[in-house]
Design a protein around this motif. Structure first.
Motif, mmCIF file in Angstrom:
data_model
loop_
_atom_site.group_PDB
_atom_site.id
_atom_site.type_symbol
_atom_site.label_atom_id
_atom_site.label_comp_id
_atom_site.label_asym_id
_atom_site.label_seq_id
_atom_site.Cartn_x
_atom_site.Cartn_y
_atom_site.Cartn_z
ATOM 1 N N PRO A 129 -9.422 27.566 28.509
ATOM 2 C CA PRO A 129 -9.292 26.472 29.484
ATOM 3 C C PRO A 129 -10.513 25.550 29.446
ATOM 4 C CG PRO A 129 -8.636 28.553 30.475
ATOM 5 C CD PRO A 129 -9.216 28.887 29.139
ATOM 6 N N PHE A 130 -10.275 24.254 29.401
ATOM 7 C CA PHE A 130 -11.357 23.271 29.365
ATOM 8 C C PHE A 130 -11.981 23.084 30.740
ATOM 9 C CE2 PHE A 130 -12.704 18.783 29.808
ATOM 10 C CZ PHE A 130 -13.692 18.738 28.826
ATOM 11 N N ARG A 131 -11.151 23.151 31.778
ATOM 12 C CA ARG A 131 -11.615 22.877 33.138
ATOM 13 C C ARG A 131 -11.991 24.160 33.862
ATOM 14 N NH1 ARG A 131 -10.202 17.646 35.065
ATOM 15 N NH2 ARG A 131 -9.240 16.424 33.396
ATOM 16 N N GLY A 132 -12.882 24.018 34.817
ATOM 17 C CA GLY A 132 -13.302 25.156 35.605
ATOM 18 C C GLY A 132 -14.586 24.856 36.344
ATOM 19 N N GLU A 133 -15.047 25.819 37.127
ATOM 20 C CA GLU A 133 -16.273 25.637 37.905
ATOM 21 C C GLU A 133 -17.480 25.402 37.000
ATOM 22 O OE1 GLU A 133 -18.968 28.041 41.265
ATOM 23 O OE2 GLU A 133 -17.157 28.955 40.397
ATOM 24 N N GLN A 171 -18.811 24.868 32.738
ATOM 25 C CA GLN A 171 -18.358 24.469 31.416
ATOM 26 C C GLN A 171 -18.011 25.697 30.584
ATOM 27 O OE1 GLN A 171 -19.932 21.116 29.069
ATOM 28 N NE2 GLN A 171 -21.643 21.094 30.517
ATOM 29 N N ALA A 172 -16.971 25.567 29.767
ATOM 30 C CA ALA A 172 -16.656 26.610 28.798
ATOM 31 C C ALA A 172 -17.724 26.598 27.706
ATOM 32 C CB ALA A 172 -15.278 26.370 28.202
ATOM 33 N N GLY A 173 -17.824 27.722 26.979
ATOM 34 C CA GLY A 173 -18.789 27.807 25.898
ATOM 35 C C GLY A 173 -20.130 28.361 26.327
ATOM 36 N N THR A 222 -14.367 25.748 22.161
ATOM 37 C CA THR A 222 -15.011 25.267 23.388
ATOM 38 C C THR A 222 -15.986 24.172 23.012
ATOM 39 O OG1 THR A 222 -16.741 26.981 23.235
ATOM 40 C CG2 THR A 222 -14.827 27.464 24.623
ATOM 41 N N LEU A 223 -16.109 23.187 23.886
ATOM 42 C CA LEU A 223 -17.046 22.080 23.712
ATOM 43 C C LEU A 223 -17.915 22.003 24.965
ATOM 44 C CD1 LEU A 223 -14.539 19.557 22.141
ATOM 45 C CD2 LEU A 223 -16.502 20.558 20.986
ATOM 46 N N THR A 224 -19.220 22.080 24.770
ATOM 47 C CA THR A 224 -20.174 22.130 25.872
ATOM 48 C C THR A 224 -21.166 20.992 25.692
ATOM 49 O OG1 THR A 224 -19.980 24.551 25.757
ATOM 50 C CG2 THR A 224 -21.737 23.637 27.146
ATOM 51 N N ILE A 225 -21.366 20.187 26.724
ATOM 52 C CA ILE A 225 -22.248 19.026 26.626
ATOM 53 C C ILE A 225 -23.498 19.220 27.468
ATOM 54 C CG2 ILE A 225 -21.302 17.717 28.578
ATOM 55 C CD1 ILE A 225 -21.504 15.197 26.781
ATOM 56 N N GLY A 226 -24.587 18.605 27.024
ATOM 57 C CA GLY A 226 -25.833 18.625 27.782
ATOM 58 C C GLY A 226 -26.618 17.353 27.533
ATOM 59 N N PHE A 227 -27.598 17.085 28.389
ATOM 60 C CA PHE A 227 -28.394 15.862 28.311
ATOM 61 C C PHE A 227 -29.867 16.218 28.213
ATOM 62 C CE2 PHE A 227 -24.568 15.026 30.862
ATOM 63 C CZ PHE A 227 -23.974 14.047 30.072
ATOM 64 N N GLY A 228 -30.568 15.614 27.243
ATOM 65 C CA GLY A 228 -31.975 15.879 27.034
ATOM 66 C C GLY A 228 -32.863 15.023 27.915
ATOM 67 N N PRO A 229 -34.169 15.315 27.960
ATOM 68 C CA PRO A 229 -35.095 14.527 28.783
ATOM 69 C C PRO A 229 -35.054 13.041 28.460
ATOM 70 C CG PRO A 229 -36.168 16.514 27.951
ATOM 71 C CD PRO A 229 -34.849 16.431 27.266
#
Length: 436
Positions: free
Chosen positions: A61-65, A67-69, A142-149
């Motif tokens: 599942p992509f959605r949820g409380e 992020q997947a991954g 699964t695809l997990t995103i993040g943001f750097g400084p």
């Protein structure tokens, strides 16, 4: 909500309205570059559509409380990519993130990036999906995103009017002893971690995100990984790293809710509200001196690690999951688990109770031109607070760990990963609360 007049419109005007010809033609070269990083060898052994469908082929599942991954059952393959934003346009970034979210959800379900993307569009225009995953199952992508400084402030400039939302813990990691960091393979404004049980599925996902991001982002660096080096569920057996030792025996598991809340998920009040329920991703590319290790005696290898190579049991014990016992001594009154053994220094007992969720992968990137394998561990960890968890852990390891004789970290990065997108919420996308 944001006072910017175009934000709401940009969210609505996502990929459903189609992609510009500039994006599609320009993206063709980006896709080729990303796939080029894969190499034929890295894709060997991929699954085929003819294989029987089991749980390893199903959709996560992509959605949820969350992020997947992150706590998802660790898949066998990874394509990790970081991106630099190449525009100062807040509007373009918002639209790209909205496009990416829609694409990501489709691809994790085993569908094309866009409906009919590879075969059903205008034959005189580039396809809106590259097509190499047609007929393949979701493979637990699964695809997990993040943001750097640097996404928040770059060279002192608040490009997207979000500097006030930068978490205090989101800082460039300090320089540690025993590392040779390549700046070109470190940092990044945005990261996307693609994990799947078929390498072609993971590569397809990153390739399509990169090509649609053309003009807004450019790939900074990417890394392919194989053979997970950790387990995130109790059903998974403990894997081995390229030194041949079981890796991640003491890793956190997805059913340890209390520990995950304590060590992985950002809690309310930890920082800006947009990150509550998210996590921090630490990435480190660690080169292993394979040839030197292979000439080392078994006794020395086990002393360095602190576990038996065959069973994975701590020295002096018989089962892999036996608790570490640092009081055990040999006939010469020396500790069976050496004072500088890796497992001792990395243990929660040595670190005042600190634990992390590991999710790394092995890598081999050919040779270094001197007859040595360019291979090792692409270390990934998720933590609630990198300043109080990862940095103290790495300080302890980098100064004393006997393993340092055989490894050299060559890249380093830290990202803040937002929480998941809840089921039925069609108004938000990856990072949308940053722009509210």
């Amino acid at each position: 909500m944001s006072s910017h007049p175009n934000d709401a419109e940009l969210r609505a005007n996502s990929t459903r309205q189609g992609l510009s010809r500039r994006k599609l033609f320009g993206a063709a070269g980006v896709g080729a570059a990303v796939v080029g990083a894969a190499g034929a060898g890295a894709l060997a052994g991929r699954a085929t559509a003819a294989q029987p469908v089991g749980h390893l082929d199903t959709a996560v599942p992509f959605r949820g409380e969350h992020q997947a991954g992150i706590v998802t059952e660790a898949q066998d393959r990874m394509h990790f990519a970081t991106f630099d934003v190449t525009t100062n346009s807040r509007d373009d970034v918002i639209k790209m993130l909205a496009d990416w979210t829609e694409m990501a959800e489709r691809m994790t379900q085993g569908r094309e990036a866009f409906p009919g993307g590879a075969t059903g569009q205008n034959p005189y225009s580039p396809p809106t999906d590259t097509g190499e995953a047609l007929g393949l199952p979701p493979s637990q992508l699964t695809l997990t995103i993040g943001f750097g400084p640097s996404f928040f402030v770059k060279d002192g400039v608040d490009r997207f009017r979000i500097a006030d939302k930068k978490p205090a813990q989101l800082v460039d990691l300090p320089k540690f002893p025993n590392e040779k960091i390549d700046p070109a393979r470190s940092g990044g404004d945005i990261v996307v971690q693609a994990c799947a049980n078929d390498p072609q599925v993971a590569v397809h996902a990153i390739r399509n995100l990169a090509r649609i991001g053309f003009g807004t982002v450019a790939v900074r660096y990417s890394q392919l990984g194989f053979g997970r080096t950790s387990s995130t569920t109790r059903e998974q057996s403990t894997p081995r790293n390229l030194f041949g030792f079981k890796d991640g025996t003491a890793n956190l598991r997805s059913d340890e809710t209390d520990k995950l809340n304590r060590f992985v998920w950002v809690g309310e009040g930890d920082g800006p509200a947009w990150l509550t329920g998210g996590s921090y991703l630490v990435a480190r590319r660690i080169r292993m001196r394979i040839e030197q290790w292979d000439r080392t005696t078994l006794l020395e290898q086990e002393r360095v690690i602190g576990r038996q190579k065959g069973t994975g049991a701590p020295m002096g014990q018989s089962d892999e999951f036996d608790e570490l016992n640092f009081s055990l001594k040999d006939k010469k009154d020396k500790p069976l688990i050496d004072e500088v053994a890796h497992v001792r220094l990395a243990s929660k007992e040595n670190l005042g109770g600190i634990e992390i969720l590991r999710r790394g992968y092995n890598f081999t990137d050919g040779s270094d031109g001197f007859g040595h394998l360019d291979a090792g561990l692409f270390f990934i960890a998720f933590v609630r607070d990198p300043v109080t968890q990862f940095i103290p852990m790495q300080n302890a390891l980098s100064r004393k760990d006997a393993l340092n004789e055989y490894i050299t970290p060559t890249s380093s990065a830290l990202f803040a990963c937002p929480p998941g997108i809840r089921e039925g919420d069609t108004s938000t996308f990856w990072g949308s609360t940053l722009f509210d």
